[in-house]
Design a protein around this motif. Sequence first.
Motif, PDB file in Angstrom:
ATOM      1  N   TYR A  72       0.817  -1.219   0.000  1.00  0.00           N
ATOM      2  CA  TYR A  72       0.000   0.000   0.000  1.00  0.00           C
ATOM      3  C   TYR A  72       0.851   1.270   0.000  1.00  0.00           C
ATOM      4  N   ALA A  73       2.091   1.152  -0.447  1.00  0.00           N
ATOM      5  CA  ALA A  73       3.002   2.300  -0.427  1.00  0.00           C
ATOM      6  C   ALA A  73       2.476   3.476  -1.249  1.00  0.00           C
ATOM      7  N   ASN A  74       1.786   3.203  -2.336  1.00  0.00           N
ATOM      8  CA  ASN A  74       1.303   4.270  -3.212  1.00  0.00           C
ATOM      9  C   ASN A  74      -0.162   4.612  -2.983  1.00  0.00           C
ATOM     10  N   ASP A  75      -0.738   4.089  -1.912  1.00  0.00           N
ATOM     11  CA  ASP A  75      -2.132   4.379  -1.579  1.00  0.00           C
ATOM     12  C   ASP A  75      -2.160   5.340  -0.386  1.00  0.00           C
ATOM     13  N   PRO A  76      -2.486   6.607  -0.607  1.00  0.00           N
ATOM     14  CA  PRO A  76      -2.447   7.589   0.488  1.00  0.00           C
ATOM     15  C   PRO A  76      -3.559   7.412   1.518  1.00  0.00           C
ATOM     16  N   THR A  77      -4.528   6.547   1.229  1.00  0.00           N
ATOM     17  CA  THR A  77      -5.654   6.375   2.150  1.00  0.00           C
ATOM     18  C   THR A  77      -5.586   5.070   2.932  1.00  0.00           C
ATOM     19  N   THR A  78      -4.500   4.306   2.755  1.00  0.00           N
ATOM     20  CA  THR A  78      -4.343   3.041   3.480  1.00  0.00           C
ATOM     21  C   THR A  78      -3.023   3.048   4.240  1.00  0.00           C
ATOM     22  N   ALA A  79      -3.105   2.796   5.546  1.00  0.00           N
ATOM     23  CA  ALA A  79      -1.911   2.811   6.387  1.00  0.00           C
ATOM     24  C   ALA A  79      -1.720   1.457   7.064  1.00  0.00           C
ATOM     25  N   VAL A  80      -0.463   1.114   7.272  1.00  0.00           N
ATOM     26  CA  VAL A  80      -0.103  -0.117   7.974  1.00  0.00           C
ATOM     27  C   VAL A  80       0.719   0.283   9.195  1.00  0.00           C
ATOM     28  N   PHE A  81       0.253  -0.115  10.375  1.00  0.00           N
ATOM     29  CA  PHE A  81       0.937   0.248  11.612  1.00  0.00           C
ATOM     30  C   PHE A  81       1.421  -0.997  12.334  1.00  0.00           C
ATOM     31  N   ARG A  82       2.517  -0.831  13.070  1.00  0.00           N
ATOM     32  CA  ARG A  82       3.028  -1.913  13.921  1.00  0.00           C
ATOM     33  C   ARG A  82       3.245  -1.374  15.329  1.00  0.00           C
ATOM     34  N   ASP A  83       2.771  -2.124  16.306  1.00  0.00           N
ATOM     35  CA  ASP A  83       2.973  -1.773  17.716  1.00  0.00           C
ATOM     36  C   ASP A  83       2.501  -0.358  18.029  1.00  0.00           C
ATOM     37  N   LEU A  84       1.362   0.021  17.474  1.00  0.00           N
ATOM     38  CA  LEU A  84       0.762   1.323  17.751  1.00  0.00           C
ATOM     39  C   LEU A  84      -0.490   1.103  18.596  1.00  0.00           C
ATOM     40  N   PHE A 104      -7.957   1.294   6.394  1.00  0.00           N
ATOM     41  CA  PHE A 104      -8.389   1.900   5.132  1.00  0.00           C
ATOM     42  C   PHE A 104      -9.121   3.213   5.414  1.00  0.00           C
ATOM     43  N   GLY A 105      -9.128   4.089   4.404  1.00  0.00           N
ATOM     44  CA  GLY A 105      -9.864   5.338   4.531  1.00  0.00           C
ATOM     45  C   GLY A 105      -9.258   6.299   5.530  1.00  0.00           C
ATOM     46  N   ILE A 106      -7.941   6.277   5.648  1.00  0.00           N
ATOM     47  CA  ILE A 106      -7.270   7.125   6.629  1.00  0.00           C
ATOM     48  C   ILE A 106      -6.938   8.488   6.027  1.00  0.00           C
ATOM     49  N   GLN A 107      -6.880   9.498   6.879  1.00  0.00           N
ATOM     50  CA  GLN A 107      -6.473  10.838   6.484  1.00  0.00           C
ATOM     51  C   GLN A 107      -5.066  11.102   7.019  1.00  0.00           C
ATOM     52  N   ASN A 108      -4.293  11.920   6.307  1.00  0.00           N
ATOM     53  CA  ASN A 108      -2.950  12.291   6.767  1.00  0.00           C
ATOM     54  C   ASN A 108      -2.121  11.066   7.136  1.00  0.00           C
ATOM     55  N   LYS A 109      -1.967  10.188   6.166  1.00  0.00           N
ATOM     56  CA  LYS A 109      -1.285   8.913   6.388  1.00  0.00           C
ATOM     57  C   LYS A 109       0.112   9.080   6.982  1.00  0.00           C
ATOM     58  N   GLU A 110       0.848  10.100   6.545  1.00  0.00           N
ATOM     59  CA  GLU A 110       2.245  10.230   6.927  1.00  0.00           C
ATOM     60  C   GLU A 110       2.470  10.959   8.247  1.00  0.00           C
ATOM     61  N   GLY A 122     -11.796   8.704  12.453  1.00  0.00           N
ATOM     62  CA  GLY A 122     -12.918   8.377  11.574  1.00  0.00           C
ATOM     63  C   GLY A 122     -12.692   7.097  10.801  1.00  0.00           C
ATOM     64  N   ALA A 123     -11.791   6.251  11.286  1.00  0.00           N
ATOM     65  CA  ALA A 123     -11.486   4.964  10.636  1.00  0.00           C
ATOM     66  C   ALA A 123     -10.995   4.020  11.713  1.00  0.00           C
ATOM     67  N   ARG A 124     -11.097   2.729  11.439  1.00  0.00           N
ATOM     68  CA  ARG A 124     -10.632   1.727  12.385  1.00  0.00           C
ATOM     69  C   ARG A 124      -9.880   0.637  11.620  1.00  0.00           C
ATOM     70  N   PRO A 125      -9.023  -0.118  12.301  1.00  0.00           N
ATOM     71  CA  PRO A 125      -8.339  -1.225  11.625  1.00  0.00           C
ATOM     72  C   PRO A 125      -9.336  -2.208  11.006  1.00  0.00           C
ATOM     73  N   SER A 126      -9.114  -2.538   9.739  1.00  0.00           N
ATOM     74  CA  SER A 126      -9.935  -3.550   9.076  1.00  0.00           C
ATOM     75  C   SER A 126      -9.314  -4.930   9.213  1.00  0.00           C
ATOM     76  N   LEU A 127      -7.994  -4.955   9.358  1.00  0.00           N
ATOM     77  CA  LEU A 127      -7.263  -6.213   9.518  1.00  0.00           C
ATOM     78  C   LEU A 127      -6.261  -6.060  10.648  1.00  0.00           C
ATOM     79  N   ILE A 128      -6.241  -7.033  11.541  1.00  0.00           N
ATOM     80  CA  ILE A 128      -5.221  -7.106  12.585  1.00  0.00           C
ATOM     81  C   ILE A 128      -4.523  -8.450  12.471  1.00  0.00           C
ATOM     82  N   VAL A 129      -3.194  -8.408  12.541  1.00  0.00           N
ATOM     83  CA  VAL A 129      -2.393  -9.633  12.501  1.00  0.00           C
ATOM     84  C   VAL A 129      -1.548  -9.686  13.765  1.00  0.00           C
ATOM     85  N   GLU A 130      -1.642 -10.785  14.488  1.00  0.00           N
ATOM     86  CA  GLU A 130      -0.855 -10.981  15.697  1.00  0.00           C
ATOM     87  C   GLU A 130       0.037 -12.213  15.542  1.00  0.00           C
TER      88      GLU A 130
END
Length: 268
Positions: A72-84, A104-110, A122-130
């Motif tokens: 999702y590097a080129n998708d400004p509305t999708t973010a991937v977080f770790r240990d947040l 998905f659907g995130i604002q100000n990704k960076e 205004g968005a929540r994790p759609s996928l969680i991996v543990e």
Amino acid sequence: MTIAITRHPTNELAERGWRTEEIVQSDGSTVFEDIPLTSEEFLHPEEGYHLPNSTFHDRIAGDIKDILTRRYANDPTTAVFRDLIVRWGIADLRDHCPDTCVVFGIQNKEQVRTEFLVNSEGARPSLIVEVVSPRYRKEDREIKVQQYARASVQEYIIFDRRRQRGQMLDEVLGYRLMDGIYVPITPDEEGRIMCETVGLWMGLHDGEVVMVDAQTQERLLRSTELEEWAIQAQEQASQAEQRATQAEQRVAQLAEFLRSQGIDPDRI
């Protein structure tokens, strides 16, 4: 004022994780003591908690984050977080700190975040991996299943490795939200789980993360694999250049030989 640090056995801290507590003694001295986490603290960590880790856990969690981030590097509305830390803003549901989550659907990704406020974002994790922590296997495999369903996380994927009957068993479990309840996702013949949220098959093979694009059937490479591929490609290009140079030299030598015999090589 004397400051001292009291530590519990290293193995126990590594297995359980820890938090550091400041204790003022009766003589006025301050002691900073490392306290092993409880089950509840593991489930709902706060800033400054040190969660249990291992080389396997760190590598697998890192590879998952790495692969999904590049996807999702080129998708400004999708973010991937770790240990947040994710603050759900739901009554009677405490916060979590997933190994990896996709939003998905995130604002100000960076923007820099120290926590993720679901209500403000205004968005929540759609996928969680543990990746399962051995000391807290029940928490990862059972309790979080209930809690992430309450948080309306669409899919929850669990990577686990454990020893069974003298052998290492790799396992990937998955749950998908249906009518507010998690339903187990049936793995395929290779033990992979289909993640609809990100369009990937996820699995473990010989202790390594495997992710395959569901549409193209192409396997997504880890950064280490990409680096190896780049090095090999560079070496092949260098070898091809050397062969081309050697061929040019042989042609030049042949032309010189023909000229020595009174033959014009341009007329051949």
